[in-house]
Design a protein around this motif. Structure first.
Motif, PDB file in Angstrom:
ATOM      1  N   LEU A  79      -5.338 -18.199  10.038  1.00 27.32           N
ATOM      2  CA  LEU A  79      -6.778 -16.339   9.734  1.00 27.32           C
ATOM      3  C   LEU A  79      -6.176 -15.955  10.768  1.00 27.32           C
ATOM      4  N   GLN A  80      -6.512 -14.519   9.699  1.00 25.72           N
ATOM      5  CA  GLN A  80      -5.715 -13.247  10.698  1.00 25.72           C
ATOM      6  C   GLN A  80      -7.460 -12.771  10.732  1.00 25.72           C
ATOM      7  N   LEU A  81      -8.000 -12.652  11.939  1.00 22.55           N
ATOM      8  CA  LEU A  81      -9.173 -12.737  12.678  1.00 22.55           C
ATOM      9  C   LEU A  81     -10.194 -11.609  12.726  1.00 22.55           C
ATOM     10  N   PHE A  82      -8.315 -10.256  12.567  1.00 22.11           N
ATOM     11  CA  PHE A  82      -8.980  -8.529  12.368  1.00 22.11           C
ATOM     12  C   PHE A  82      -7.585  -8.103  11.380  1.00 22.11           C
ATOM     13  N   PRO A  83      -8.280  -7.111  11.216  1.00 21.18           N
ATOM     14  CA  PRO A  83      -9.871  -6.111  10.887  1.00 21.18           C
ATOM     15  C   PRO A  83     -10.760  -7.424  10.042  1.00 21.18           C
ATOM     16  N   ARG A  84     -11.815  -7.763  10.277  1.00 20.18           N
ATOM     17  CA  ARG A  84     -12.600  -8.260   9.898  1.00 20.18           C
ATOM     18  C   ARG A  84     -13.123  -7.080   8.474  1.00 20.18           C
ATOM     19  N   VAL A  85     -13.703  -6.620   8.557  1.00 23.85           N
ATOM     20  CA  VAL A  85     -14.628  -5.643   7.528  1.00 23.85           C
ATOM     21  C   VAL A  85     -13.158  -5.391   6.808  1.00 23.85           C
ATOM     22  N   GLY A  86     -13.530  -5.582   5.443  1.00 21.71           N
ATOM     23  CA  GLY A  86     -12.648  -5.129   4.115  1.00 21.71           C
ATOM     24  C   GLY A  86     -11.594  -6.313   4.113  1.00 21.71           C
ATOM     25  N   ALA A  87     -11.818  -7.559   4.503  1.00 18.15           N
ATOM     26  CA  ALA A  87     -10.597  -8.376   5.146  1.00 18.15           C
ATOM     27  C   ALA A  87     -11.064  -9.951   3.890  1.00 18.15           C
ATOM     28  N   ASP A  88     -12.220  -9.630   2.842  1.00 19.66           N
ATOM     29  CA  ASP A  88     -12.650 -10.763   2.271  1.00 19.66           C
ATOM     30  C   ASP A  88     -10.850 -11.426   1.383  1.00 19.66           C
ATOM     31  N   ARG A  89     -10.897 -10.337   0.998  1.00 22.63           N
ATOM     32  CA  ARG A  89      -9.428 -10.347  -0.292  1.00 22.63           C
ATOM     33  C   ARG A  89      -8.050 -10.781   0.657  1.00 22.63           C
ATOM     34  N   GLY A  90      -7.687 -11.443   1.915  1.00 22.30           N
ATOM     35  CA  GLY A  90      -7.345 -11.125   2.924  1.00 22.30           C
ATOM     36  C   GLY A  90      -7.396 -12.190   3.237  1.00 22.30           C
ATOM     37  N   MET A  91      -8.838 -13.430   3.705  1.00 21.58           N
ATOM     38  CA  MET A  91      -8.953 -14.383   3.885  1.00 21.58           C
ATOM     39  C   MET A  91      -8.543 -15.660   2.681  1.00 21.58           C
ATOM     40  N   ALA A  92      -9.330 -14.450   1.028  1.00 20.25           N
ATOM     41  CA  ALA A  92      -9.420 -15.533  -0.088  1.00 20.25           C
ATOM     42  C   ALA A  92      -8.495 -16.977   0.162  1.00 20.25           C
ATOM     43  N   GLY A  93      -9.005 -18.168  -0.574  1.00 18.25           N
ATOM     44  CA  GLY A  93      -8.105 -18.955  -0.382  1.00 18.25           C
ATOM     45  C   GLY A  93      -7.819 -19.463   1.272  1.00 18.25           C
TER      46      GLY A  93
END
Length: 432
Positions: A79-93
């Protein structure tokens, strides 16, 4: 042109350095050089300021590794843990085994609380200069006493919402809204200037302004006085006055409108930062309840080691390209640095390239926007602290002496950050 950069407290996601001199010295780092760089980082060691031949200089490669190190918690390689604000799309799946496991979520939050407390204790003891808490909604910057011109520990939060500010007030946390105060003072000064101008140019006291508009009534005026003109006309009973709820909504309108904006930045000082620590540890809304970040504690970023931290390095790679110059093409060399670039890394890299690139390079800096406002100057910070006193008190905080000297200065960038940087003949110019 200046001999030194202003302190930039924003987090960067990417740096792109370009120069007419090659970056070949940054390539093919040996295992021994990498290890030496890590050791130098842990000991906050200095490096040679003068290099005759950068390409064959092992000290430069060690110093590069030293400047790329940072410490992270939690550390989840997939998981890429930075940035966190607005990161939902990058963490999806991505795999999140804790999403449906409440026991695992409790363990993650418990370990995070231990790490967070460890960082604060290091900060209080002046063994850590600063650190960031990156949540899915906002980011907090904690700074040790002596940095940014303040003689007490400070915490800056951005962006905030009315709900968060009300929750902080209910916990007894005293805070200020510096940009709101600045705007209010500016409006008062403008109003005073306009009033003086009106008196000078108006032959009669009480005459309307030149454009025929009456001054707007203040929000602080008593509501009964505001409607006194209705009584004079004898129609007060025919006009419905606003009730208490309507008045409250009107007064809070500006506060709600600034939510999620730079103007919502909050500053907490002194012992209130400890209360803020406990508030954040016990705040259930700090961890997302749904979505790709559900159950994942905030990211902690620090320039020094702390309990539960994992050593990480920013990704750096050099590239060569051709750029059009008038009727021909010329070689352009670049060095790209990707990751959560903290203020100490940015300063160390500029010191390093000043030496390696013969005092001539350019840089494009990509800012994590919610943190640009961290450069807001703190008000009422007391007397300016002496450089010698700051360096003496924070000498063991893990920062390079020149970096410590830079970060102890008052913030001068306001709510903006450095976007472009150029060094020519060993002097800086920049745009924000």
């Amino acid at each position: 042109p200046r001999s030194e950069l202003p302190a930039d407290w924003s987090l960067k996601t990417r740096l792109l350095f370009t120069s007419s001199q090659p970056f070949t010295w940054a390539e093919h780092v040996k295992a021994q050089e990498e290890a030496q760089g890590f050791a130098q980082h842990c000991r906050a060691a200095d490096w040679p300021q003068c290099v005759q031949e950068p390409r064959t200089c092992a000290e430069l490669r060690c110093a590069l590794q030293q400047s790329l190190v940072y410490w992270l918690h939690p550390a989840l390689p997939w998981l890429q843990l930075f940035p966190r604000v607005g990161a939902d799309r990058g963490m999806a799946g991505k795999a999140c085994p804790w999403a449906q496991d409440e026991a695992l979520q409790r363990v993650l939050v418990s370990e995070w609380s231990v790490s967070f407390t460890s960082l604060y204790n290091l900060l209080k003891a002046k063994l850590c200069p600063y650190f960031y808490v990156c949540t899915y909604q906002f980011t907090v910057l904690f700074r040790a006493a002596g940095l940014a011109g303040s003689d007490v520990i400070t915490a800056v939060i951005s962006p905030t919402t009315r709900g968060l500010r009300e929750a902080m007030r209910s916990e007894g946390i005293e805070f200020s809204l510096p940009l709101v105060e600045e705007s209010r003072i500016r409006k008062q000064k403008n109003s005073e200037v306009n009033m003086e101008t009106e008196i000078v140019h108006s032959p009669e006291v009480g005459k309307s302004t030149a454009d025929g508009e009456e001054p707007a009534p203040s929000d602080d005026d008593d509501d009964e006085e505001s409607f006194s003109w209705l009584e004079e006309m004898g129609v007060q009973d025919k006009i419905k006055k606003p009730d208490a709820i309507s008045i409250k909504i009107r007064k809070e309108k500006n506060e709600v409108q600034m939510d999620h904006r730079p103007e919502s930045v909050v500053v907490v000082k002194g012992t209130n930062t400890f209360t803020l620590l406990n508030f954040l540890i016990n705040c259930k809304s700090l961890v997302a309840a749904a979505g790709p970040q559900a159950g994942l504690p905030p990211t902690l970023l620090s320039p020094v080691a702390f309990r539960g931290a994992t050593m990480q390095t920013l990704k750096a790679r050099s590239m060569n390209a051709k750029a059009r110059a008038r009727s021909s093409y010329e070689d352009v060399f670049s060095l790209e640095v990707v990751g959560p670039v903290m203020p100490h890394s940015l300063h160390l890299l500029t010191l390093l390239l000043r030496c390696a690139q013969r005092g001539a390079f350019c840089a494009a800096l990509y800012t994590h926007e919610p943190t640009a406002v961290f450069n807001t100057r703190l008000e009422d910070t007391g007397a300016a602290l002496g450089k010698e006193a700051v360096c003496r008190d924070l000498s063991k905080c893990g920062l390079h002496p020149k970096t410590l000297d830079q970060l102890s200065q008052f913030s001068t960038l306001g709510k903006s950050s450095i976007r472009f940087l150029e060094m020519k003949d060993y002097a800086y110019t920049w745009k924000s």
